[in-house]
Motif scaffolding. Structure first.
Motif, PDB file in Angstrom:
ATOM      1  N   GLU A 134       0.820  -1.217   0.000  1.00  0.00           N
ATOM      2  CA  GLU A 134       0.000   0.000   0.000  1.00  0.00           C
ATOM      3  C   GLU A 134       0.853   1.266   0.000  1.00  0.00           C
ATOM      4  O   GLU A 134       0.309   2.375  -0.051  1.00  0.00           O
ATOM      5  CB  GLU A 134      -0.930   0.001   1.214  1.00  0.00           C
ATOM      6  N   GLU A 135       2.166   1.125   0.056  1.00  0.00           N
ATOM      7  CA  GLU A 135       3.067   2.280   0.060  1.00  0.00           C
ATOM      8  C   GLU A 135       3.324   2.758  -1.365  1.00  0.00           C
ATOM      9  O   GLU A 135       3.691   1.969  -2.237  1.00  0.00           O
ATOM     10  CB  GLU A 135       4.394   1.920   0.721  1.00  0.00           C
ATOM     11  N   GLU A 136       3.104   4.057  -1.605  1.00  0.00           N
ATOM     12  CA  GLU A 136       3.350   4.630  -2.929  1.00  0.00           C
ATOM     13  C   GLU A 136       4.837   4.895  -3.152  1.00  0.00           C
ATOM     14  O   GLU A 136       5.602   5.062  -2.194  1.00  0.00           O
ATOM     15  CB  GLU A 136       2.577   5.948  -3.090  1.00  0.00           C
ATOM     16  N   ALA A 137       5.222   4.942  -4.412  1.00  0.00           N
ATOM     17  CA  ALA A 137       6.588   5.331  -4.766  1.00  0.00           C
ATOM     18  C   ALA A 137       6.809   6.791  -4.392  1.00  0.00           C
ATOM     19  O   ALA A 137       5.904   7.623  -4.530  1.00  0.00           O
ATOM     20  CB  ALA A 137       6.827   5.119  -6.251  1.00  0.00           C
ATOM     21  N   THR A 138       8.008   7.104  -3.923  1.00  0.00           N
ATOM     22  CA  THR A 138       8.313   8.467  -3.494  1.00  0.00           C
ATOM     23  C   THR A 138       9.723   8.867  -3.913  1.00  0.00           C
ATOM     24  O   THR A 138      10.577   8.011  -4.190  1.00  0.00           O
ATOM     25  CB  THR A 138       8.200   8.623  -1.970  1.00  0.00           C
ATOM     26  N   ALA A 139       9.948  10.173  -3.903  1.00  0.00           N
ATOM     27  CA  ALA A 139      11.274  10.761  -4.094  1.00  0.00           C
ATOM     28  C   ALA A 139      11.137  12.243  -3.772  1.00  0.00           C
ATOM     29  O   ALA A 139      10.025  12.778  -3.759  1.00  0.00           O
ATOM     30  CB  ALA A 139      11.776  10.565  -5.520  1.00  0.00           C
ATOM     31  N   GLU A 140      12.245  12.898  -3.490  1.00  0.00           N
ATOM     32  CA  GLU A 140      12.227  14.350  -3.337  1.00  0.00           C
ATOM     33  C   GLU A 140      13.573  14.907  -3.772  1.00  0.00           C
ATOM     34  O   GLU A 140      14.612  14.585  -3.174  1.00  0.00           O
ATOM     35  CB  GLU A 140      11.937  14.794  -1.903  1.00  0.00           C
ATOM     36  N   CYS A 141      13.524  15.735  -4.810  1.00  0.00           N
ATOM     37  CA  CYS A 141      14.731  16.355  -5.336  1.00  0.00           C
ATOM     38  C   CYS A 141      14.520  17.861  -5.422  1.00  0.00           C
ATOM     39  O   CYS A 141      13.551  18.315  -6.039  1.00  0.00           O
ATOM     40  CB  CYS A 141      15.072  15.801  -6.716  1.00  0.00           C
ATOM     41  N   ARG A 142      15.407  18.619  -4.801  1.00  0.00           N
ATOM     42  CA  ARG A 142      15.252  20.060  -4.672  1.00  0.00           C
ATOM     43  C   ARG A 142      16.266  20.817  -5.519  1.00  0.00           C
ATOM     44  O   ARG A 142      17.394  20.348  -5.716  1.00  0.00           O
ATOM     45  CB  ARG A 142      15.437  20.470  -3.199  1.00  0.00           C
ATOM     46  N   THR A 143      15.888  21.989  -5.953  1.00  0.00           N
ATOM     47  CA  THR A 143      16.872  22.854  -6.614  1.00  0.00           C
ATOM     48  C   THR A 143      18.017  23.168  -5.661  1.00  0.00           C
ATOM     49  O   THR A 143      19.165  23.319  -6.085  1.00  0.00           O
ATOM     50  CB  THR A 143      16.240  24.158  -7.111  1.00  0.00           C
ATOM     51  N   SER A 144      17.710  23.245  -4.364  1.00  0.00           N
ATOM     52  CA  SER A 144      18.751  23.534  -3.376  1.00  0.00           C
ATOM     53  C   SER A 144      19.677  22.342  -3.144  1.00  0.00           C
ATOM     54  O   SER A 144      20.665  22.463  -2.404  1.00  0.00           O
ATOM     55  CB  SER A 144      18.119  23.976  -2.057  1.00  0.00           C
ATOM     56  N   MET A 158       7.199  16.882 -18.722  1.00  0.00           N
ATOM     57  CA  MET A 158       5.882  17.198 -18.208  1.00  0.00           C
ATOM     58  C   MET A 158       5.805  16.802 -16.733  1.00  0.00           C
ATOM     59  O   MET A 158       6.337  15.767 -16.328  1.00  0.00           O
ATOM     60  CB  MET A 158       4.789  16.490 -19.003  1.00  0.00           C
ATOM     61  N   ASP A 159       5.156  17.627 -15.939  1.00  0.00           N
ATOM     62  CA  ASP A 159       5.095  17.413 -14.497  1.00  0.00           C
ATOM     63  C   ASP A 159       4.153  16.258 -14.175  1.00  0.00           C
ATOM     64  O   ASP A 159       2.932  16.373 -14.293  1.00  0.00           O
ATOM     65  CB  ASP A 159       4.599  18.697 -13.831  1.00  0.00           C
ATOM     66  N   ASP A 160       4.722  15.150 -13.740  1.00  0.00           N
ATOM     67  CA  ASP A 160       3.914  13.994 -13.354  1.00  0.00           C
ATOM     68  C   ASP A 160       4.838  12.919 -12.804  1.00  0.00           C
ATOM     69  O   ASP A 160       6.067  12.966 -13.008  1.00  0.00           O
ATOM     70  CB  ASP A 160       3.124  13.439 -14.539  1.00  0.00           C
ATOM     71  N   ALA A 161       4.256  11.970 -12.101  1.00  0.00           N
ATOM     72  CA  ALA A 161       4.993  10.813 -11.602  1.00  0.00           C
ATOM     73  C   ALA A 161       4.007   9.676 -11.400  1.00  0.00           C
ATOM     74  O   ALA A 161       2.856   9.896 -11.029  1.00  0.00           O
ATOM     75  CB  ALA A 161       5.705  11.131 -10.295  1.00  0.00           C
ATOM     76  N   ASN A 162       4.474   8.459 -11.622  1.00  0.00           N
ATOM     77  CA  ASN A 162       3.665   7.260 -11.425  1.00  0.00           C
ATOM     78  C   ASN A 162       3.927   6.723 -10.018  1.00  0.00           C
ATOM     79  O   ASN A 162       4.947   6.079  -9.763  1.00  0.00           O
ATOM     80  CB  ASN A 162       4.015   6.211 -12.470  1.00  0.00           C
ATOM     81  N   VAL A 163       3.001   6.992  -9.099  1.00  0.00           N
ATOM     82  CA  VAL A 163       3.226   6.613  -7.701  1.00  0.00           C
ATOM     83  C   VAL A 163       3.065   5.113  -7.476  1.00  0.00           C
ATOM     84  O   VAL A 163       3.362   4.612  -6.378  1.00  0.00           O
ATOM     85  CB  VAL A 163       2.293   7.399  -6.760  1.00  0.00           C
ATOM     86  N   ALA A 164       2.619   4.392  -8.501  1.00  0.00           N
ATOM     87  CA  ALA A 164       2.540   2.927  -8.398  1.00  0.00           C
ATOM     88  C   ALA A 164       3.786   2.251  -8.960  1.00  0.00           C
ATOM     89  O   ALA A 164       3.860   1.020  -9.018  1.00  0.00           O
ATOM     90  CB  ALA A 164       1.300   2.417  -9.135  1.00  0.00           C
ATOM     91  N   ALA A 165       4.774   3.037  -9.352  1.00  0.00           N
ATOM     92  CA  ALA A 165       5.948   2.511 -10.035  1.00  0.00           C
ATOM     93  C   ALA A 165       6.842   1.710  -9.096  1.00  0.00           C
ATOM     94  O   ALA A 165       7.019   2.062  -7.922  1.00  0.00           O
ATOM     95  CB  ALA A 165       6.747   3.639 -10.658  1.00  0.00           C
ATOM     96  N   THR A 166       7.424   0.670  -9.648  1.00  0.00           N
ATOM     97  CA  THR A 166       8.419  -0.110  -8.906  1.00  0.00           C
ATOM     98  C   THR A 166       9.823   0.115  -9.447  1.00  0.00           C
ATOM     99  O   THR A 166      10.796  -0.377  -8.878  1.00  0.00           O
ATOM    100  CB  THR A 166       8.089  -1.614  -8.970  1.00  0.00           C
TER     101      THR A 166
END
Length: 400
Positions: A134-144, A158-166
């Motif tokens: 039940e855990e979605e795919a995640t990431a966080e990348c900052r300009t900083s 294009m701004d989007d992400a597949n949160v079901a991605a493995t």
């Protein structure tokens, strides 16, 4: 010569007068009109089918033209300018070396660029984590997380992400079905200073938004006030008159900083209203407002920009101005709003942007119906749009 300079030259090649002669509506306004129910408004809009487009400050490119182009790119903004947007937006954030760049958020690189499939993925605040159970795919990348030179090596998407991605490839390879990747190849990122150069060459004015940092401020000695000042300083350095700039922020303190320290720019500073994030707030109930419209005006604020749903409501099934809109007009505040054509097809009510009038929204033609109420009854002075041709067409047809 930089990649940006080459791209800008290519974008402008053969159009020494993009600002004057290369405007086009394309097919979308006519399509939206065809979806409208018969009405005097539809008849009026149909009567303008043969008009020649002219640039309009009522039409504001929201991150360029991101309905089909990667946001905050040269190509997205050239497209918006060709659709007659008189004002273009750079959402401003900063890199690790405190250089200003155009991104909608400091922490959106994992959804708006190829960083996760590049060598810079190791710099990200949070690496890619695949979906599991039940855990979605995640990431966080900052300009900083990057220096300016590192940021400039990225490729926008294009701004989007597949949160079901493995896999990371599936995560970054997602694009909403009602958008497109047709115009994503070789798109070009921009610094804030480069956006000023581009927008001026396109004959457009400027509405930069100072984005809330994802890092704690001050950041390596860089304070919030330094950040707010640096954004204005880049317009001053470029010789842009304050009358051509509508600086924006969701942070009222930023707006008040400009009013006090840069009064020429502060006179057109725009307070972006996000009071809706407080569950107790309602634009329909003045008792829930943290500041009255009169109080904002007394602080020196001249422009507010709530999302469009805060400005309209339903009365006997008809769209009418909300109490917030009425109070803002009574306080002599100029109103800008956001964002037209960010919701995709409207056959299911339009989602968040139309939540106050959902029962009146059922076809794509309602984009024009909502725009008309906002322009004629609420009295907005500008509309952000993900596809500015629609707003430009309306403004030209109605003589705004």
């Amino acid at each position: 010569m930089t990649r940006f300079s080459l791209t800008l030259m290519a974008a402008l090649a053969g159009t020494t007068a993009i600002a004057e002669t290369a405007l086009t509506y394309g097919p979308r306004p006519a399509y939206l009109i065809s979806q409208m129910d018969d009405s005097p408004l539809k008849t009026q809009l149909e009567s303008c089918a043969a008009q020649m487009p002219t640039r309009s400050d009522f039409s504001i490119g929201h991150r360029g033209a991101p309905l089909m182009f990667p946001e905050h790119t040269v190509e997205s903004n050239v497209a918006a300018a060709q659709m007659g947007a008189g004002i273009l937006e750079c959402d401003v954030t900063f890199t690790s070396d405190h250089e200003l760049v155009c991104r909608h958020a400091q922490n959106d690189l994992h959804t708006t660029t190829n960083i996760l499939v590049s060598d810079l993925a190791e710099n990200c605040t949070a690496p890619f984590s695949p979906a599991a159970g039940e855990e979605e795919a995640t990431a966080e990348c900052r300009t900083s997380d990057l220096t300016l030179s590192e940021f400039q090596t990225l490729s926008p998407k294009m701004d989007d992400a597949n949160v079901a991605a493995t896999t990371v490839e599936d995560y970054v390879g997602s694009t909403n079905t009602w958008r497109t990747d047709l115009y994503s190849t070789n798109a070009t990122l921009m610094t804030h200073a480069e956006s000023i150069e581009l927008f001026r060459d396109l004959g457009a004015k400027f509405t930069p938004e100072l984005k809330s940092p994802s890092v704690e401020m001050p950041h390596d000695g860089f304070s919030q006030e330094d950040y707010a000042q640096q954004m204005i300083d880049e317009y001053k350095a470029a010789g842009v008159p304050a009358s051509d700039v509508w600086a924006q922020s969701f942070n009222l303190d930023d707006v008040l900083y400009w009013i006090e320290n840069e009064p020429e720019f502060g006179a057109q500073a725009v307070y972006l209203m996000d009071e809706y994030e407080d569950e107790s707030y309602s634009p329909m109930d003045p008792a829930t407002w943290p500041n009255t419209m009169e109080e904002l005006k007394a602080m020196g604020v001249n422009y507010i920009a709530p999302p469009l749903w805060m400005l309209i409501t339903l009365e006997d099934g008809q769209m009418v101005p909300s109490p917030l809109a009425t109070a803002a007009n009574e306080a002599d505040l100029s109103i800008i709003t956001w964002t037209l054509e960010r919701s995709g097809p409207l056959n299911e009510g339009g989602g968040w942007y139309y939540e106050s009038v959902t029962d009146a929204i059922n076809t794509d033609g309602d984009y024009f119906e909502v725009l008309d109420v906002l322009a004629q009854d609420v009295g907005i002075v500008g509309m952000f749009s993900d596809w500015p041709a629609t707003t430009t067409y309306y403004a030209n047809c109605m003589g705004l």
